[in-house]
Design an enzyme around this catalytic site. Structure first.
Site, PDB file in Angstrom:
ATOM      1  N   LEU A   1      -8.808  -2.808  12.609  1.00  0.00           N
ATOM      2  CA  LEU A   1      -8.311  -3.492  13.804  1.00  0.00           C
ATOM      3  C   LEU A   1      -7.417  -4.671  13.422  1.00  0.00           C
ATOM      4  CD1 LEU A   1      -8.366  -3.410  16.848  1.00  0.00           C
ATOM      5  CD2 LEU A   1     -10.479  -4.742  16.830  1.00  0.00           C
TER       6      LEU A   1
ATOM      7  N   ASP B   1      -5.131  -4.771  11.115  1.00  0.00           N
ATOM      8  CA  ASP B   1      -3.754  -4.279  10.969  1.00  0.00           C
ATOM      9  C   ASP B   1      -3.023  -4.284  12.301  1.00  0.00           C
ATOM     10  OD1 ASP B   1      -4.266  -3.780   8.323  1.00  0.00           O
ATOM     11  OD2 ASP B   1      -4.531  -1.623   8.571  1.00  0.00           O
ATOM     12  N   GLN B   2      -3.698  -3.741  13.312  1.00  0.00           N
ATOM     13  CA  GLN B   2      -3.064  -3.574  14.610  1.00  0.00           C
ATOM     14  C   GLN B   2      -2.938  -4.897  15.361  1.00  0.00           C
ATOM     15  OE1 GLN B   2      -1.812  -0.688  14.832  1.00  0.00           O
ATOM     16  NE2 GLN B   2      -2.980   0.130  13.110  1.00  0.00           N
TER      17      GLN B   2
ATOM     18  N   GLU C   1       0.814  -1.208   0.000  1.00  0.00           N
ATOM     19  CA  GLU C   1       0.000   0.000   0.000  1.00  0.00           C
ATOM     20  C   GLU C   1       0.853   1.266   0.000  1.00  0.00           C
ATOM     21  OE1 GLU C   1      -0.507   2.137   2.862  1.00  0.00           O
ATOM     22  OE2 GLU C   1       1.020   1.097   3.993  1.00  0.00           O
TER      23      GLU C   1
ATOM     24  N   HIS D   1      -3.395  -2.989   3.110  1.00  0.00           N
ATOM     25  CA  HIS D   1      -2.763  -2.492   4.335  1.00  0.00           C
ATOM     26  C   HIS D   1      -2.344  -3.659   5.226  1.00  0.00           C
ATOM     27  CE1 HIS D   1      -2.305   1.255   6.732  1.00  0.00           C
ATOM     28  NE2 HIS D   1      -2.616   1.833   5.597  1.00  0.00           N
TER      29      HIS D   1
END
Length: 351
Positions: free
Chosen positions: A290, A292-293, A16, A319
């Site tokens: 969420l 991603d984290q 990305e 991402h």
């Protein structure tokens, strides 16, 4: 301290091609003690290179780890970051104007979760920004997952900061896990326990919040007690954030739509409703942001414990895929990602 010969080299244009490659790279460089070299920073963005909030992340990471840094300048597309030992302590980090201070917190948090003592962080800047996790997302959705790892993250909002003025203020307390982070599986959200919406619209006419909440209530079939406004002071604006919070048995998700001059209140609501409905139609535990984290948190726990973990998400974004690829460069873990009709599954295991 590691030497430059052992640098992890990242291409900031991969996947990305945004700021998350930089933030994840900095977080894991600090957490592992490995040096980082990144080129083509934010190459796929209209204004490539380090902007103020990205530079704030670099400077915060350097302060927490006593790093040697080259290329920490506005507009720079190359960075060399050689961390020292992570130091728990009391920190103050500010982002000029409305740059997201929440992104600064997410940059330094992984390393501070592995420190030998608690840390306190005073943050200033944007708290509710498009293209960044707002305060309420971190407080309600993200922090509980940190606590499930055995650590603790407490957040306190003193003042909201919206684009373009900023000026928000947040305090964070980070407590590392005794005995190390413990991974967990999060494959189901469980039963819905609460659903509500709230509108932050400081400095704007009162009818803006009323129209957004009325439209949301009609679209979602939510009653008046589920529709809330306020919680801000007029001098914290102008700004507009319409948020929906869905609290399930095993996870809470927060979705946000931001007002813009060119959008009507009804259009702001339509954006939010579309995002919430997409999540509701899936069978996943977490939404795309969420995911991603959570990938980074579980990877750190897997690295520390040697135990695998897994979660399901409603959408596999570029991402998320990019973040997983960056994590694999730093940690001896591997992600297995499988897309399904109603949910995608992400597994992380030690190698």
């Amino acid at each position: 301290m590691k030497t430059e010969e052992k640098m992890i080299e990242l291409d900031g244009s991969q996947g990305e091609g945004g700021g998350q490659i930089l933030r994840t790279g900095l977080a894991l460089a600090m957490a592992t003690g490995q040096a980082l070299a990144i080129d083509s920073i934010r190459a796929r963005r209209p204004k490539p290179g380090l902007m103020r909030q990205h530079l704030a992340c670099v400077n915060a990471a350097a302060e927490v780890s006593g790093a040697r840094v080259e290329g920490a300048e506005l507009g720079s597309q190359s960075l060399r970051f050689v961390p020292g030992p992570v130091r728990a302590g009391d920190y103050r980090f500010a982002v000029a104007s409305a740059g997201s201070c929440m992104l600064v917190l997410q940059t330094v948090l992984p390393a501070l979760l592995l420190a030998d003592a608690p840390s306190r962080i005073a943050l200033a800047g944007g708290t509710h920004n498009p293209m960044a996790p707002p305060f309420h997302f971190l407080e309600r959705a993200y922090a509980p997952l940190v606590r499930r790892l055995g650590a603790d993250l407490q957040l306190e909002l003193h003042r909201c900061g919206f684009y373009p003025a900023g000026g928000g203020a947040v305090d964070a307390t980070v407590v590392p896990a005794a005995g190390g982070l413990k991974p967990f599986d999060l494959n189901a959200r469980g039963a819905l326990q609460d659903a509500h919406a709230e509108c932050l619209a400081p400095g704007l006419p009162r009818h803006v919040a009323a129209r957004e909440l009325d439209a949301l209530g009609s679209a979602m079939g939510w009653s008046g007690e589920q529709l809330r406004s306020g919680g801000t002071r007029q001098n914290e604006g102008p700004g507009n954030a319409l948020m929906a919070t869905l609290a399930y048995e095993h996870v809470t998700e927060v979705f946000t739509s931001f007002g813009e001059k060119a959008l009507s209140a009804e259009q702001v609501t339509q954006r939010l409703v579309k995002e919430v409905r997409a999540f509701q139609k899936s069978e996943a535990a977490v939404g795309p942001h969420l995911a991603d984290q959570l990938a980074l948190l579980l990877a750190l726990a897997t690295w520390q414990s040697g135990q695998a973990a897994a979660f399901s998400c409603s959408e596999l974004t570029e991402h998320t895929r990019t973040n997983c690829a960056v994590i694999e460069r730093f940690l001896p873990v591997r992600f297995a990602i499988e897309a399904g009709a109603r949910a995608a599954t992400v597994q992380v295991a030690p190698v």
